[in-house]
Write an enzyme that holds these catalytic residues in place. Structure first.
Site, PDB file in Angstrom:
ATOM      1  N   ASP A 134      -7.423  10.193  18.878  1.00 15.68           N
ATOM      2  CA  ASP A 134      -7.649   9.224  17.800  1.00 15.68           C
ATOM      3  C   ASP A 134      -8.995   8.504  17.888  1.00 15.68           C
ATOM      4  OD1 ASP A 134      -6.924   7.813  15.462  1.00 15.68           O
ATOM      5  OD2 ASP A 134      -6.323   6.103  16.664  1.00 15.68           O
ATOM      6  N   CYS A 188      -0.857  23.566   0.601  1.00 11.19           N
ATOM      7  CA  CYS A 188      -0.354  22.569  -0.356  1.00 11.19           C
ATOM      8  C   CYS A 188      -0.247  23.133  -1.770  1.00 11.19           C
ATOM      9  CB  CYS A 188      -1.272  21.341  -0.366  1.00 11.19           C
ATOM     10  SG  CYS A 188      -1.244  20.394   1.175  1.00 11.19           S
ATOM     11  N   CYS A 191       0.430  21.297  -5.509  1.00 16.57           N
ATOM     12  CA  CYS A 191       1.116  20.007  -5.359  1.00 16.57           C
ATOM     13  C   CYS A 191       0.100  18.865  -5.245  1.00 16.57           C
ATOM     14  CB  CYS A 191       2.005  20.028  -4.120  1.00 16.57           C
ATOM     15  SG  CYS A 191       2.881  18.476  -3.812  1.00 16.57           S
ATOM     16  N   CYS A 194       1.057  13.467  -3.213  1.00 12.93           N
ATOM     17  CA  CYS A 194       0.462  12.413  -2.392  1.00 12.93           C
ATOM     18  C   CYS A 194      -0.664  11.706  -3.135  1.00 12.93           C
ATOM     19  CB  CYS A 194      -0.037  12.974  -1.066  1.00 12.93           C
ATOM     20  SG  CYS A 194      -1.271  14.292  -1.222  1.00 12.93           S
ATOM     21  N   CYS A 198      -0.329   7.603  -4.146  1.00  9.15           N
ATOM     22  CA  CYS A 198      -1.118   6.649  -3.347  1.00  9.15           C
ATOM     23  C   CYS A 198      -1.242   5.325  -4.095  1.00  9.15           C
ATOM     24  CB  CYS A 198      -2.501   7.220  -3.041  1.00  9.15           C
ATOM     25  SG  CYS A 198      -3.533   6.097  -2.068  1.00  9.15           S
ATOM     26  N   CYS A 214      -7.651   2.551   1.434  1.00 10.40           N
ATOM     27  CA  CYS A 214      -6.387   2.972   2.034  1.00 10.40           C
ATOM     28  C   CYS A 214      -5.641   1.778   2.624  1.00 10.40           C
ATOM     29  CB  CYS A 214      -6.675   4.004   3.119  1.00 10.40           C
ATOM     30  SG  CYS A 214      -5.203   4.597   3.970  1.00 10.40           S
ATOM     31  N   CYS A 240       0.668   2.412   6.317  1.00 14.01           N
ATOM     32  CA  CYS A 240       1.304   2.848   5.073  1.00 14.01           C
ATOM     33  C   CYS A 240       1.772   4.287   5.244  1.00 14.01           C
ATOM     34  CB  CYS A 240       0.304   2.751   3.916  1.00 14.01           C
ATOM     35  SG  CYS A 240       0.960   3.270   2.317  1.00 14.01           S
ATOM     36  N   CYS A 243       1.977   8.435   1.391  1.00 17.59           N
ATOM     37  CA  CYS A 243       1.520   9.814   1.182  1.00 17.59           C
ATOM     38  C   CYS A 243       2.273  10.810   2.056  1.00 17.59           C
ATOM     39  CB  CYS A 243       0.014   9.931   1.408  1.00 17.59           C
ATOM     40  SG  CYS A 243      -0.535   9.578   3.091  1.00 17.59           S
ATOM     41  N   CYS A 247       5.572  13.713   0.484  1.00 16.27           N
ATOM     42  CA  CYS A 247       5.197  15.112   0.745  1.00 16.27           C
ATOM     43  C   CYS A 247       6.433  16.002   0.857  1.00 16.27           C
ATOM     44  CB  CYS A 247       4.376  15.191   2.029  1.00 16.27           C
ATOM     45  SG  CYS A 247       3.912  16.882   2.482  1.00 16.27           S
TER      46      CYS A 247
END
Length: 380
Positions: A134, A188, A191, A194, A198, A214, A240, A243, A247
């Site tokens: 991260d 995806c 589709c 998401c 949002c 975001c 959050c 999204c 899915c």
């Protein structure tokens, strides 16, 4: 032992220590990613939490000279909470996102990667390794996709076949030339759920995020939240999940494979009013274990005030008045003033007018005016 055999031993060991998915990629530069990152920077879509040196984000050899391979790992986390307390009138609750349930995932992943590093060095003493998660320089998503962990979804998450996008990612760069796995291409299709769902329109297009819009980013900021986002944040205290929740690939995905990831319902769905006056010591004892505590209590308290306004919780007026009178932090006083106007209780106007006479901070005075304007519009 051949490198192919070593790879199989690493895979077997990873399973034995509870790593849910592992993949292998070359440490070649992420050439295509560089253009995307430069574009994000030029558009002002970055959050500011990223590594500022783009070359370090796309050239693994800058982080480990003679890098040959990257080992990507994924750990699945729960998507459903057992025994979740209800948010009721007079006892309204906020919510931490799923990625902040249980112990801070950085620590969990670090322990797994340290075990994996030790195993690799035991088998190949001359190898060198560098791990990150991260906050490291590399893009976790780009590495995971190249290593076949999953595909990079339109919701800007890695989506795995087994666990959906409810996975934590980490990687180990090594000088060992381990056989690479096959990347998974984007699945995806047409589709856009998401993107459509949002709350702030932060997903500009599939796979492109304006981080500054975001909610996951906004809940971590320490300044006043822009007016346009206060209506959108709802009762989110940190992060959050929208999204991910919409899915289709996440439908029915809920894994409880790691005890340390299990949430304490009272902690990750906290009573909002109890957050308002929590001491530093209490905050550390209660929330210090969570990844969502890394920015301290101020952003979470600001978000709790906004959540109380979202619920129009008249029972919180006395507490908000106290914040407006006594809290030394302008962001907290100002947000409380706005919330008092938003809730529009019987004594909201009096509270704000008294505060207006007393307050010296220009930012807080602006928020008091916003509160008074909300009351005026409410009464029309």
């Amino acid at each position: 032992m051949t490198l192919a055999q070593l790879k199989q031993e690493i895979i077997a060991y990873s399973i034995s220590i509870g790593i849910d998915k592992i993949g292998f990629a070359s440490a070649d530069p992420f050439v295509d990613l560089k253009d995307k990152l430069i574009n994000q920077q030029d558009l002002g879509y970055q959050s500011g939490f990223e590594e500022p040196d783009i070359d370090k984000r796309v050239h693994p050899e800058l982080l480990l000279p003679e890098a040959k391979s990257i080992i990507a790992i994924a750990l699945a986390y729960p998507s459903k909470m057992k025994h979740a307390p209800l948010s009721t009138k007079g006892a309204r609750r906020g919510l931490f996102c799923r990625a902040s349930w249980g112990e801070d995932y950085h620590k969990i992943l670090k322990r797994k990667m340290e075990q994996l590093e030790a195993f690799i060095l035991e088998k190949a003493p001359n190898a060198r390794v560098v791990s990150m998660v991260d906050t490291g320089e590399l893009s976790d998503r780009a590495v995971a996709q190249r290593a076949g962990i999953g595909w990079s979804g339109k919701n800007c998450s890695i989506i795995t076949e087994e666990f959906g996008s409810y996975v934590y990612l980490g990687e180990i760069i090594t000088t060992l030339a381990l056989p690479p796995d096959t990347p998974i291409t984007e699945q995806c299709g047409s589709c856009t759920k998401c993107i459509d769902a949002c709350p702030t329109g932060a997903i500009v297009q599939g796979g492109q995020l304006d981080s500054n819009k975001c909610i996951a980013f906004l809940t971590q900021t320490k300044t006043f939240l822009a007016d346009e986002y206060r209506e959108k944040i709802g009762n989110r205290i940190y992060g959050c999940d929208t999204c991910q929740q919409v899915c289709p690939e996440n439908k029915g995905k809920d894994f409880h494979l790691h005890d340390e990831m299990e949430p304490d319902p009272e902690v990750v769905k906290p009573l909002l009013k109890e957050l308002l006056f929590i001491s530093n010591r209490q905050f550390k004892e209660t929330y210090g274990l969570l990844s969502g505590a890394w920015r301290g209590k101020k952003p979470l308290q600001r978000n709790a005030i906004i959540a109380l306004a979202h619920f129009k919780d008249v029972n919180a007026i006395t507490d908000l008045e106290r914040l407006l009178k006594e809290d030394p932090r302008p962001v907290i006083r100002g947000t409380a003033a706005w919330a008092i106007g938003k809730i529009a209780a019987e004594k909201s106007e009096l509270i704000l007018k008294v505060a207006k006479e007393r307050e010296k901070d220009a930012d807080v005075l602006r928020e008091i005016e916003k509160g008074l304007n909300l009351l005026e519009n409410h009464n029309i």
